[in-house]
Design an enzyme around this catalytic site. Structure first.
Site, short mmCIF file in Angstrom:
data_model
loop_
_atom_site.label_atom_id
_atom_site.label_comp_id
_atom_site.label_asym_id
_atom_site.label_seq_id
_atom_site.Cartn_x
_atom_site.Cartn_y
_atom_site.Cartn_z
N LYS A 168 0.64 -49.52 4.72
CA LYS A 168 1.85 -49.71 5.53
C LYS A 168 2.93 -48.80 4.97
O LYS A 168 3.38 -48.97 3.84
CB LYS A 168 2.31 -51.17 5.51
CG LYS A 168 3.51 -51.41 6.42
CD LYS A 168 3.78 -52.89 6.59
CE LYS A 168 4.74 -53.18 7.74
NZ LYS A 168 6.14 -52.88 7.42
N GLU A 187 4.04 -42.84 11.45
CA GLU A 187 5.27 -43.20 10.75
C GLU A 187 5.77 -41.95 10.02
O GLU A 187 4.97 -41.24 9.39
CB GLU A 187 4.93 -44.32 9.75
CG GLU A 187 6.10 -45.00 9.14
CD GLU A 187 6.58 -46.25 9.90
OE1 GLU A 187 6.14 -46.50 11.05
OE2 GLU A 187 7.40 -46.97 9.33
P1 AMP Z 1 7.73 -54.36 10.78
O1 AMP Z 1 8.69 -53.24 11.06
O2 AMP Z 1 7.94 -55.06 9.47
O3 AMP Z 1 7.60 -55.28 11.97
O4 AMP Z 1 6.29 -53.71 10.62
C1 AMP Z 1 5.68 -53.03 11.64
C2 AMP Z 1 5.98 -51.56 11.52
O5 AMP Z 1 5.33 -51.02 10.40
C3 AMP Z 1 5.46 -50.75 12.64
O6 AMP Z 1 6.28 -50.79 13.78
C4 AMP Z 1 5.41 -49.36 12.05
O7 AMP Z 1 6.65 -48.72 12.22
C5 AMP Z 1 5.23 -49.62 10.57
N1 AMP Z 1 3.94 -49.16 10.03
C6 AMP Z 1 3.80 -48.57 8.83
N2 AMP Z 1 2.53 -48.27 8.58
C7 AMP Z 1 1.81 -48.68 9.66
C8 AMP Z 1 0.42 -48.65 10.01
N3 AMP Z 1 -0.50 -48.15 9.19
N4 AMP Z 1 0.07 -49.18 11.21
C9 AMP Z 1 0.99 -49.71 12.05
N5 AMP Z 1 2.31 -49.76 11.78
C10 AMP Z 1 2.72 -49.25 10.59
#
Ligand code: AMP
Length: 607
Positions: free
Chosen positions: A286, A351
């Site tokens: 992530k 990202e």
């Molecule tokens: P959050 O912003 O905490 O809701 O986490 C989701 C966000 O993590 C997504 O919208 C992406 O911007 C980010 N993200 C980072 N790495 C990944 C990944 N490998 N797959 C999907 N989302 C990711």
């Protein structure tokens, strides 16, 4: 369609928001707008569908009217006559609370002789209004503000109160009709795909089987509309497709490189959730940055946009934010990076992360210094370096991949942009996930995402197929106070364990708190059966009473109050972590600690 007709219908919709009749009324309005036989030579369906949702442009289009509240108040004041000032309008707004009511409170038209728009008496049509708003939106450069004001004044000047109310709300993006996107979706299906089975409307004359078939057909129609909305992000276009080409047309609608789609989103979840519901878990890093969707057709000069439909002759790279805003200009090195390496048309999801000189990730705040920047882009480029991590591929070389499993999309991703493709590891248990997470954290990233390796890409959906791993809560050391025989090939072994916690340190009395059956391998079950058999006190059917002797460490997602067990609490998603060889039952956790953890758990933020 006359704008007055739209405004009157809108008024009725707003008067009874949430009514189940709303869908029928919206469907009716769409049918009327889409009826090209009504003498009106234009086709208003697209426009009316967008207006209903308070939009002039579809969601994927980054153009805006760029009319602020002050300009709108000024235009209203001018149309209201020489005795009304923008300050008067502002004052009324303070008491009315919303601009529509204020606009509807004036008598317009007294200024017709001064109107910037031709014949002030002709009824304004939806098509005319749409064209005028688009022209107004396109105004730029010196004097554009005053041209916008003139145009908007001219429009208000032609409005009756009900029209003025809708116009004011439309230009400020505050429609307030109580008509949500779901309603418009259902109404499109109802208006143009209704009763595909040909069943009579009269429910009483239809058999139950026919009812079932009708319901299924309705579900299919709504699903087809939803799907087309996901790929187009354009309610107007989808309504028109449904009317003109029906189910087949909706289903055939594909992605267009250059037309952004909504990002697929994640829910919070634990490693145990992922293993339990996916079996095999795709674990990705992530990245702590900003979401970007990359659109590129090699051979382009990077120039396209506006009404221009990308035609495959080369375009981009174009970069869109999570909200589908065009952020291309702020991220030139990502554009260059993609253009240098990708040689087939693609839509990628990923990202953008800020990195230091060694290429290690920097905190999220650093990306924000670059992400939406309009000025000083080159200077900031020197200050904050960016790196693209791509983790999904929605389209490659003419093929839409939304319905392909993640593994396949990832393979394509590695094929088209190997340098920037995030690694995807398959884990089958919590330990594998923990190892991947430790590596991701070590490398300076935020953690891991846990994904179903066979899930399709569902735009805009915060489904259960992508989980952002949330840290496990503290484990609990609980005593086995009962068991149940396993099933199938595990019938000879205990399969489920009833857990208890101490009520009182001195008397070693236990109350039940839940049952654990997850996280146990065949070896662990055999071992536990051996350990516990000497302590069996009773057996009734599959239920076995066990004298407290063995302490298990258990994980769980949360502790809830519950009447099911004698403790008054229950573990949500309990899972076996290990046997606490080092603990006697007197050292097991107490009800008091459970109560405290339940309180703590209740206060934890949900993300
Ligand atoms: P959050 O912003 O905490 O809701 O986490 C989701 C966000 O993590 C997504 O919208 C992406 O911007 C980010 N993200 C980072 N790495 C990944 C990944 N490998 N797959 C999907 N989302 C990711």
């Amino acid at each position: 369609m006359e704008f007055a007709t739209f405004a009157a219908r809108a008024e009725r919709l707003a008067a009874e928001p949430g009514d189940i009749e709303t869908t029928v009324r919206v469907a009716d309005l769409l049918s009327a707008a889409g009826d090209r036989e009504d003498g009106d030579d234009g086709d208003d369906l697209e426009t009316v569908t967008r207006f209903l949702l308070g939009r002039v442009y579809p969601a994927h289009d980054s153009r805006t009217l760029d009319v602020g509240p002050a300009l709108c108040r000024e235009a209203i004041a001018r149309a209201a006559g020489p005795n009304v000032t923008a300050a008067d309008v502002e004052e009324r707004l303070a008491s009315a609370g919303e601009i529509g009511a204020v606009a509807a409170g004036f008598e317009f038209g007294g200024q017709r002789g001064l109107a910037a728009f031709g014949d002030g008496r002709a009824a304004l049509t939806v098509a005319e209004l749409d064209a005028a708003l688009r022209e107004l939106a396109a105004a730029s450069g010196d004097g554009s503000e005053s041209r916008k004001l003139d145009a908007l004044f001219g429009l208000f000047n032609r409005c009756e109160p009900a029209e003025a109310k809708v116009l004011a709300r439309l230009v400020l993006g505050e429609m307030r009709l109580g008509v949500g996107e779901g309603t418009v979706r259902d109404a499109i299906a109802e208006a143009f795909l209704a009763d595909p089975t040909g069943n009579p409307d009269d429910a009483e004359s239809a058999s139950e089987a026919d009812d079932g078939a009708t319901l299924r057909a309705e579900d299919e129609a709504v699903a087809a509309v939803e799907r087309a909305l996901q790929v187009t992000n354009d309610y107007g276009r989808v309504a028109t497709l449904a009317r003109d080409e029906g189910l087949a047309g909706l289903r055939a609608e594909g992605l267009v490189v250059g037309r952004p789609v909504q990002a697929m989103l994640a829910q919070a979840g634990t490693a145990a959730d992922a293993v339990e519901s996916f079996g095999e878990v795709a674990v990705e890093t992530k990245f702590d940055g900003a979401r970007v969707q990359v659109h590129y057709v090699p051979g382009g000069d990077g120039e396209f946009g506006g009404d221009e439909e990308p035609d495959g002759d080369g375009l981009g790279p174009k970069l869109y934010s999570r909200n589908m805003d065009d952020v291309t200009d702020a991220l030139p090195e990502v554009v260059e990076y993609v253009a240098d390496r990708v040689d087939v048309p693609v839509i990628l999801d990923g990202e953008v992360v800020a990195v230091d000189d060694a290429g290690d990730p920097l905190p999220f705040q650093e990306v924000l210094r670059r992400f939406r920047r309009k000025h000083d882009v080159d200077r900031m480029r020197e200050e904050v370096s960016l790196r693209l991590h791509a983790f999904d591929c929605l389209h490659a070389d003419g093929a839409d991949l939304l319905d392909e499993p993640l593994r396949v999309r990832h393979d394509r991703l590695r094929g088209v942009l190997p340098d920037a493709a995030a690694t995807l590891e398959i884990a089958t248990d919590a330990a594998g996930i923990a190892a991947a997470e430790a590596a991701a954290l070590d490398a300076g990233h935020e953690g891991v995402m846990l994904k179903h390796p066979d899930a399709p890409y569902t735009p805009g959906d915060r489904g259960k197929e992508w989980l952002k791993r949330k840290p496990d809560v503290e484990t609990l050391d609980a005593v086995v106070v009962g068991a149940e025989w396993g099933e199938g090939r595990r019938a000879e072994l205990f399969g489920t364990f009833l857990l208890g916690v101490r009520t009182d340190e001195a008397r070693e009395e236990f109350v039940a708190i839940g049952k654990v059956a997850t996280g146990l391998t065949d070896e662990a079950l055999a071992d536990l059966t051996d350990r516990l058999e000497p302590h069996v006190t009773s057996e009734e059917g599959t239920e076995i009473g066990i004298r407290p002797a063995v302490v298990l460490e258990v994980g769980y997602e949360e502790i809830q109050t519950s009447p099911t067990y004698s403790s008054g609490y229950a573990l949500r998603f309990p899972r076996f972590v290990g046997v606490r060889e080092d603990k006697s039952v007197a050292d097991a956790d107490s009800l008091e600690r459970v109560a405290r953890l339940a309180g703590d758990a209740g206060e934890r933020p949900s993300t």
